[in-house]
Enzyme design. Sequence first.
Site, PDB file in Angstrom:
ATOM      1  N   TYR A  30      28.761   1.278  12.360  1.00 12.10           N
ATOM      2  CA  TYR A  30      27.875   0.448  13.307  1.00 12.10           C
ATOM      3  C   TYR A  30      27.443   1.311  14.518  1.00 12.10           C
ATOM      4  O   TYR A  30      26.446   1.001  15.066  1.00 12.10           O
ATOM      5  CB  TYR A  30      29.198  -0.664  13.660  1.00 12.10           C
ATOM      6  CG  TYR A  30      28.646  -1.685  14.718  1.00 12.10           C
ATOM      7  CD1 TYR A  30      27.528  -2.658  14.313  1.00 12.10           C
ATOM      8  CD2 TYR A  30      28.833  -1.816  16.078  1.00 12.10           C
ATOM      9  CE1 TYR A  30      27.118  -3.572  15.427  1.00 12.10           C
ATOM     10  CE2 TYR A  30      28.356  -2.530  17.029  1.00 12.10           C
ATOM     11  CZ  TYR A  30      27.602  -3.431  16.637  1.00 12.10           C
ATOM     12  OH  TYR A  30      27.018  -4.554  17.416  1.00 12.10           O
ATOM     13  N   SER A  70      23.754  -1.995  21.785  1.00  9.52           N
ATOM     14  CA  SER A  70      25.328  -2.238  22.019  1.00  9.52           C
ATOM     15  C   SER A  70      25.854  -1.236  22.734  1.00  9.52           C
ATOM     16  O   SER A  70      25.367  -0.063  22.610  1.00  9.52           O
ATOM     17  CB  SER A  70      25.986  -2.471  20.701  1.00  9.52           C
ATOM     18  OG  SER A  70      27.403  -2.482  20.975  1.00  9.52           O
TER      19      SER A  70
END
Lengths: 512, 250
Positions: free
Chosen positions: B156, B143
């Site tokens: 995250y 990501s």
Amino acid sequence: MAIPRPISLNQSAPERAALRDQNNGATAALADRRATAALPPPLPADRLERVEAWGMNTSVLAYVYRPSTAEGIREVFEIARRHGRKVGLRGAGRSYGDASLLAENICLDLTRMNRILAWNPATGIIKAEPGVTIRQLWQYVIGDGWWPPVVSGTMFVSLGGAASMNIHGKNNFKAGPIGNHILEFELLLPTGEIKVCSRQQNSDLFHAAIGGFGMLGCFVSITLQLKKVYSGLLQIHAFSTRNFADIFREFEARMDRADYLVGWIDCFARGKALGRGLVHQANYLQPGEDLNPAQTLRVENQELPDTLFGVVPKSIMWRFLKPFARNWGMRLINWAKYKAGSTLGNHKTYRQSHAGFAFLLDYVPNWKFVYKPGGLIQYQSFVPAENAERCFTAQLELCHAWGIIPYLGVFKRHKWDEFWMSHAVDGYSFALDFPVTARNRQRLWELAARLNEMVLENGGRFYFAKDSTLDGKSAAAYLGEERLRQFFALKRACDPENLLQTELSKRLFGDR
Amino acid sequence: MATAWKRALVVGASSGMGEAVARQLAQQGCQVALVARREEELARIAAEINAAAGATLAHTYPHDVREYECVPALFQQIAHDLGGLDLVIYAAGVMPRLADEEYSFDKDKLMFEVNTLGAIAWLNEAAQRFARAQEGTIVGISSVAGDRGRRGQPAYCASKAALNCYLESLRNRVGRYGVAVVTVKPGPVDTPMTRGLDKLPLLIPAEKAAAAILAAARRRAHTAYIPGVWRPIMAMIRAIPSFLFKKLNI
């Protein structure tokens, strides 16, 4: 704090999940967790190897085991059972296609079972393990005045592979396949039992396992009757033939008096010259014809030279040939070879060593690299004598019509043999080397399917050691339903778990 | 090889980018092994794929990526069932909601387990196999969040940063054997993971992201930002000095 407990696949999925949570002290954060159902334990990843067809046209990944004893082979069968895998037998890996490949399963490589177990120079009977190569064999016995009765065009095949494929040589019309000279063998069945087979004992298994493409069991010893020779040399007569009609005529005329006969065909020639080529006839020398057999029978006087013209190492020759690996280049090479053979070399007689005559494929080491990266297939069909000329003419004409021309053509005479899955006929074979490329692959297989139809229409047969293109229907058409029923009934008796498989067996007989 | 995959494995195939990638691979005639937790979802997707193809191209393997000890056996089983493997895509990922002042070790741990450790468990197997095969393509869906430590999702971001570094190491480790390792860094993609979140710039559909992922894998890219506009954006964001970055609500 609790001591973490080991987690293994032997535990049920919920047990594993509970243990992991317990060990981690974690709460189940994912509401919909499911554990994987119990699977067979993994095989060691470091056993994984790329295993390639000799023709480099296909390859697989497989878990390779190389046992050196019968007990080791039994262990491999056990490992296969424990891990839910099948076993593909592989000798020296000299089959052109997928006969020794089995993707994602166990490859049982027999090259380490390579001992000569017994040799009697008085009778010429030798007992050897399946990983012994033809090279080992002839080098072991030639000094005593013996030679393998049947050899392939390369000396690097294993005896086990040779028996499984029931190989033939340039003397097939006279000597039959190698199976004709096998007196006895021991076959280790996947059940762990060893069966001793000969023409008298377990005769069905004897005739089915020879040529049985590794489906019934694993050879652990093979006893072979060798051929007495009185010289290390053969008498050669080389000459050219103008077309198919000419080469067929010459072969028929010479069969009775020749010990070996092989034809090379210039596949690029067309029209009246279609099927033109060069023939080599070889005969054993009779006692007394060689004045110094002790010298000619020495291994060092048989070895193929390492260099060309005494200077250029043959090991790099394929690099020089590589630029010619296209139609114009191969047309030129075929033309030059024919012209040289039909003028300077026509009707030459000379003496040549056994190894020099027999192992033409070993003259240029790694010549197959010329066909990189796509590799090659050898398309070989065996057609009864009465139909062979018509069939081979039509085959070559079709290749020209499709614009896919074989770079090499080899022509041989054969005779019927007694083995169940035999490829031989009382007739002729025509072997065609085709380059495989990403572009031509699909079309080449389509062409092969058409060639297969021609062979079947003419009562012909095929050879597992060479095959890459046949399908189950065509295989059944030439072998016959009755024969297949017998063979697979025997397989179920020898290998009730169907442990022995290959990509070839799946392709041709997967539904049996 | 790069243009005609025959056998692919997609971990995290029951929704989002993993599902879209699996569907597109099957449309190209590739056999796909679908790995994910939710058995019913997998079965539904596989049935749709197979019905559309008119052949059994999709095979399902229900599995929780946190069952690390099962991975070697399952990986081998999949390679066996498919008759080989050309492409492995790790698309499993979670991002539980985190309130502004929330610190939840359970959630953080879960993200590392799914986003990072699961990837390591699966891609170690893939790398080992492909190195021995001397070919193959590995794709890790990371990501843009891994490029910078943002205040909203510390774990995250960290899990994706760790994944990025792992994938780079893997590339350096097995690239010399002809194996491609592709790090995919999507921006916001419309998937179940992102639904309900507000303020998502440049949101793209999962199908579009999947097409870009496969294109990047085909050209054996090292790192692919999806869509490509994220490359300059993230280059700028990475260039912002820390003292300034901590004052920005990015």
